[in-house]
Structures are given as structure tokens and as C-alpha cells.
Scaffold this motif. Structure first.
Motif, PDB file in Angstrom:
ATOM      1  N   ALA A  19      -4.005   9.969  -4.180  1.00 20.60           N
ATOM      2  CA  ALA A  19      -2.535  10.003  -4.060  1.00 20.60           C
ATOM      3  C   ALA A  19      -2.123   9.673  -2.630  1.00 20.60           C
ATOM      4  O   ALA A  19      -1.145   8.942  -2.402  1.00 20.60           O
ATOM      5  CB  ALA A  19      -2.013  11.385  -4.462  1.00 20.60           C
ATOM      6  N   GLN A  50      -2.367   6.035  -2.100  1.00 21.55           N
ATOM      7  CA  GLN A  50      -1.254   5.344  -2.763  1.00 21.55           C
ATOM      8  C   GLN A  50       0.001   5.364  -1.872  1.00 21.55           C
ATOM      9  O   GLN A  50       0.663   4.345  -1.701  1.00 21.55           O
ATOM     10  CB  GLN A  50      -0.952   6.023  -4.095  1.00 21.55           C
ATOM     11  CG  GLN A  50       0.063   5.275  -4.934  1.00 21.55           C
ATOM     12  CD  GLN A  50       0.119   5.852  -6.348  1.00 21.55           C
ATOM     13  OE1 GLN A  50       0.012   7.070  -6.534  1.00 21.55           O
ATOM     14  NE2 GLN A  50       0.274   5.001  -7.322  1.00 21.55           N
ATOM     15  N   GLY A  84      -0.744   3.374   1.456  1.00 17.37           N
ATOM     16  CA  GLY A  84      -1.129   1.971   1.226  1.00 17.37           C
ATOM     17  C   GLY A  84      -2.455   1.618   1.894  1.00 17.37           C
ATOM     18  O   GLY A  84      -2.875   0.458   1.883  1.00 17.37           O
ATOM     19  N   TYR A  96      -3.711   6.956 -11.591  1.00 25.21           N
ATOM     20  CA  TYR A  96      -3.415   6.243 -10.338  1.00 25.21           C
ATOM     21  C   TYR A  96      -3.826   4.778 -10.445  1.00 25.21           C
ATOM     22  O   TYR A  96      -4.450   4.230  -9.545  1.00 25.21           O
ATOM     23  CB  TYR A  96      -4.136   6.919  -9.161  1.00 25.21           C
ATOM     24  CG  TYR A  96      -3.667   8.333  -8.925  1.00 25.21           C
ATOM     25  CD1 TYR A  96      -2.547   8.589  -8.131  1.00 25.21           C
ATOM     26  CD2 TYR A  96      -4.323   9.413  -9.515  1.00 25.21           C
ATOM     27  CE1 TYR A  96      -2.100   9.886  -7.933  1.00 25.21           C
ATOM     28  CE2 TYR A  96      -3.888  10.707  -9.320  1.00 25.21           C
ATOM     29  CZ  TYR A  96      -2.778  10.937  -8.535  1.00 25.21           C
ATOM     30  OH  TYR A  96      -2.334  12.219  -8.341  1.00 25.21           O
ATOM     31  N   ASP A 136      -2.397   2.041 -10.041  1.00 28.49           N
ATOM     32  CA  ASP A 136      -1.978   1.060  -9.025  1.00 28.49           C
ATOM     33  C   ASP A 136      -2.259   1.516  -7.589  1.00 28.49           C
ATOM     34  O   ASP A 136      -1.763   0.918  -6.635  1.00 28.49           O
ATOM     35  CB  ASP A 136      -0.489   0.697  -9.209  1.00 28.49           C
ATOM     36  CG  ASP A 136       0.389   1.932  -9.259  1.00 28.49           C
ATOM     37  OD1 ASP A 136      -0.170   3.054  -9.234  1.00 28.49           O
ATOM     38  OD2 ASP A 136       1.628   1.777  -9.314  1.00 28.49           O
ATOM     39  N   ALA A 137      -3.078   2.557  -7.433  1.00 31.22           N
ATOM     40  CA  ALA A 137      -3.421   2.998  -6.060  1.00 31.22           C
ATOM     41  C   ALA A 137      -4.589   2.160  -5.527  1.00 31.22           C
ATOM     42  O   ALA A 137      -5.430   1.691  -6.295  1.00 31.22           O
ATOM     43  CB  ALA A 137      -3.794   4.475  -6.070  1.00 31.22           C
TER      44      ALA A 137
END
Ligand code: UDP
Length: 352
Positions: free
Chosen positions: A204, A207, A210, A232, A234-235
Motif C-alpha cells: 500500500a 502504491q 509510486g 493491489y 495496480d501497485a
């Protein structure tokens, strides 16, 4: 010169990673004790390997690790138990040794302490309190044989309500870890992939910031890992695998920081001192072993437990940490020589 019999963890073969930090500690202790002229014999489950160390391999079925069970779980052994078989072997050869060193976090070896009359048994308690039956037998052993039990840290011993216990701490073979002054742009997370390690918090944080997260360690709980991948998707994270120390330290050294996010009271957290040795600052929850290792603001940051925001804020100021100070701390506090001294002192207490 002492003749030492090291009896390994029964949850997996040595070098499989299933045993976590205790495998690492056993190896480091075998190394430093041998270097100091002691005779070390390791007994471990079949398929165990350790660099430059001879192992007596014992057949049998593995134990389920205590932390993956309920607190009020009964003590169980499978048929043809490797734990039982290893301790049967220890019973048969006890007269040939000065000391038997137990590395398993299991009820049987603690219970057997007074039954070994030919040779004393010393125990390393490798986790905090996770089961009622273990709490009971550990407390009882400490009461009856206070010099025969050691812990990683006092914070860990506190979870059993035990004060003023003997602590061995941990150490690393420093020359194996290369200092890296200029990191690449990624964060590292190292450990067994299991719920008590709360990898999802590190994912997290990756994420939100970035900054990519590279994950290293034994995939112990596959359902848990699948869930993280789903939650997650798209992390920026990548599972790298479980590596031997020489490869692990190459990747670890290039990280901007190590994230340590345990949900439980980590007994010590060997991965922290490996990171520090490479010059990598440690961002950890202010809970368990990290409290005794991370110098807040100097070799990393201690953040509010279970706070992803806390992790993110620490990541954002990671450039304020001097990586050379991290390496220095590892050199000053976590050398194998320091562990060797503490271990020999403990042995003399235990054997007198
Ligand atoms: N480890 C490893 N290769 C990897 C990832 C981890 O050898 O790819 C080792 C690491 O060096 C450390 C252990 O796994 O010694 C994890 O120990 P720690 O004390 O941090 O946690 P535990 O698993 O005992 O809870």
C-alpha cells in the motif's frame, strides 16, 4: 573447546526458508563457534543444507509452525515426527557432547529439559508468545532452569511476561554484505510471505508513493499472497523470489529503504541487520524487535504500528538518513564476533 550439538527447527529443512530467521541464526552460530575452535554438529530435517557445514539429516514428517495455528491449539505431532526423531537422536548421543542447543519453537524439547541427564540442553526461544501451551512450557522452563533459556530480545520476552531474561540478540557475517552508497529507485521488503508479516502495508505504501517495491522471501501462505495481488493489482510491486544470502544482499543493498511491517511482535527481525549492513535504512513499525534495533532518525524510522501513512511519511524523508551510519551500526552492534562473545558467556553460565 566445547562439543556442541545443534538441534534444528522441525518446521522445514535448513536453507528452505520455512524456518525464517532461526535458520539464519543457527548458521551464524555454527560459523562463529567453529571459527572459535568449538566442535559443532548440526542435526536437522532431511534435505537440509548449509554452506561448509556437515549435517546429520533426520527423516520424518515436519511440524506445523506455531504461528500459523490458533493460540489455544493443542500440541500435536504427526506420525513419524521429525521433531521426535531428532530428539531421540539427541538422547542417544548426549554423552558425547558438552551441550545440546535447541533451535525449535516447539513444546517437546522444552518439556524434555529435565530428562537429559547426560548433557544440558540450552534453548533459543525464537518467537514471541503465539500459543498458550508454548507460553506455559517456556515459563516453566525459565522458572526451573533460568540459565538454560535465551531469547532474541527483551521485547520478545515481555510477550511471555518474563523479566530480566538472558538475550542473545543476533548477528551477521559482515564481510558477506557489501556497502552501497548510492541506491537505485526502489524499496525492499524481505521476509516470509505470511499474514503476521503484513506485506500488504508495504505494498500500500508503494502504491501511494509510486516507488516500486521488490519483495524477497519464502512464499509461505499462497492464499494470502493471491489476496494481496488481487487487492493491489495496480501497485508497483514485484516478487523476486527466495535467494541465498549472497544474492539477496546484492538486491537489498541497492534499495532506498527496507520496509518492515510486522503485525505481530517480531522477536528480532534479522532482515533489519542485513539491510543496515548494506547501508540500507530501515523503516519499521514501533513494535517488537525493531524498537531495539532501529535508531529513529539516524539509521531509519520507527513509525506508528499499522500506519501506512506513517510508512509513507518516513519514505518521503528517507534521504535525510546517512547510509554510512547504517553500516556503522551493523559493524558496531551486530558482528559475528560480538555474538560469539555473548554466546560463550551464556554457555559458561549454563554449564557451571
Ligand atoms: N531470507 C533469505 N532469502 C530471502 C529472503 C529472506 O535468506 O530471499 C532470510 C533472511 O536472511 C532472514 C530470514 O529469511 O534471515 C527471515 O528472518 P527474520 O528474523 O527477519 O523473520 P522470521 O522469518 O524469523 O519471522
Amino acid at each position: 573447546m566445547l562439543k556442541l550439538l545443534f538441534v534444528s527447527t522441525p518446521v522445514g529443512p535448513l536453507s528452505s526458508g520455512i524456518g525464517g530467521g532461526v535458520e539464519f541464526t543457527l548458521y551464524n552460530l555454527a560459523l562463529i563457534m567453529s571459527r572459535r575452535g568449538h566442535h559443532v554438529q548440526v542435526v536437522a530435517p532431511e534435505k537440509s543444507t548449509l554452506p561448509n557445514t556437515s549435517i546429520i539429516e533426520i527423516a520424518g514428517n515436519l511440524q506445523i509452525s506455531a504461528q500459523s495455528q490458533e493460540r489455544d491449539e493443542m500440541i500435536t505431532l504427526p506420525p513419524n515426527s521429525v521433531l521426535g526423531n531428532m530428539w531421540d537422536y539427541a538422547r542417544q548421543v548426549q554423552d558425547k557432547y558438552d551441550l545440546i542447543f535447541n533451535f525449535s519453537y516447539d513444546w517437546l524439547p522444552f518439556y524434555l529439559t529435565p530428562f537429559f541427564t547426560g548433557c544440558r540442553v540450552g534453548h533459543l526461544v525464537s518467537m514471541g508468545s503465539v500459543s498458550e501451551a508454548m507460553d506455559e512450557i517456556i515459563r516453566q522452563t525459565v522458572r526451573q532452569f533460568p540459565h538454560q533459556v535465551t531469547f532474541y530480545s527483551q521485547t520478545q520476552a515481555d510477550t511471555f511476561g518474563l523479566k530480566n531474561v538472558h538475550c542473545l540478540g543476533s548477528a551477521i557475517d559482515l564481510p558477506l554484505y557489501e556497502y552501497v552508497n548510492s541506491p537505485d529507485d526502489y524499496l525492499a521488503w524481505v521476509g516470509r510471505i505470511a499474514p503476521e508479516k503484513a506485506l500488504e502495508d508495504a505494498v500500500a505504501a508503494a502504491q501511494i508513493t509510486g516507488i516500486p517495491l521488490k519483495i524477497f522471501g519464502k512464499l509461505q501462505d499462497n492464499n494470502y499472497w493471491q489476496q494481496i495481488q488481487q487487492d493491489y493489482s495496480d501497485a508497483p510491486f514485484e516478487y523476486m523470489g527466495f535467494f541465498p544470502t549472497d544474492e539477496l544482499q546484492k538486491y537489498l543493498g541497492k534499495a532506498r529503504a527496507l520496509l518492515m511491517t510486522p503485525r505481530w511482535v517480531e522477536a528480532f527481525g534479522n532482515v533489519m541487520i542485513e539491510a543496515l549492513a548494506c547501508g540500507v535504512p530501515v523503516i519499521a513499525y514501533r513494535r517488537g524487535g525493531p524498537i531495539e534495533v532501529v535508531q529513529d532518525g539516524k539509521t531509519g524510522f520507527l513509525v506508528e504500528p499499522d500506519s501506512v501513512t506513517g510508512l509513507v511519511e518516513a519514505i518521503q524523508k528517507i534521504n535525510t538518513i546517512d547510509r554510512a551510519a547504517c553500516r556503522r551500526q551493523a559493524e558496531q552492534e551486530y558482528s559475528l564476533e560480538a555474538l560469539g562473545d555473548r554466546t560463550e558467556q551464556w554457555f559458561s553460565l549454563l554449564l557451571c
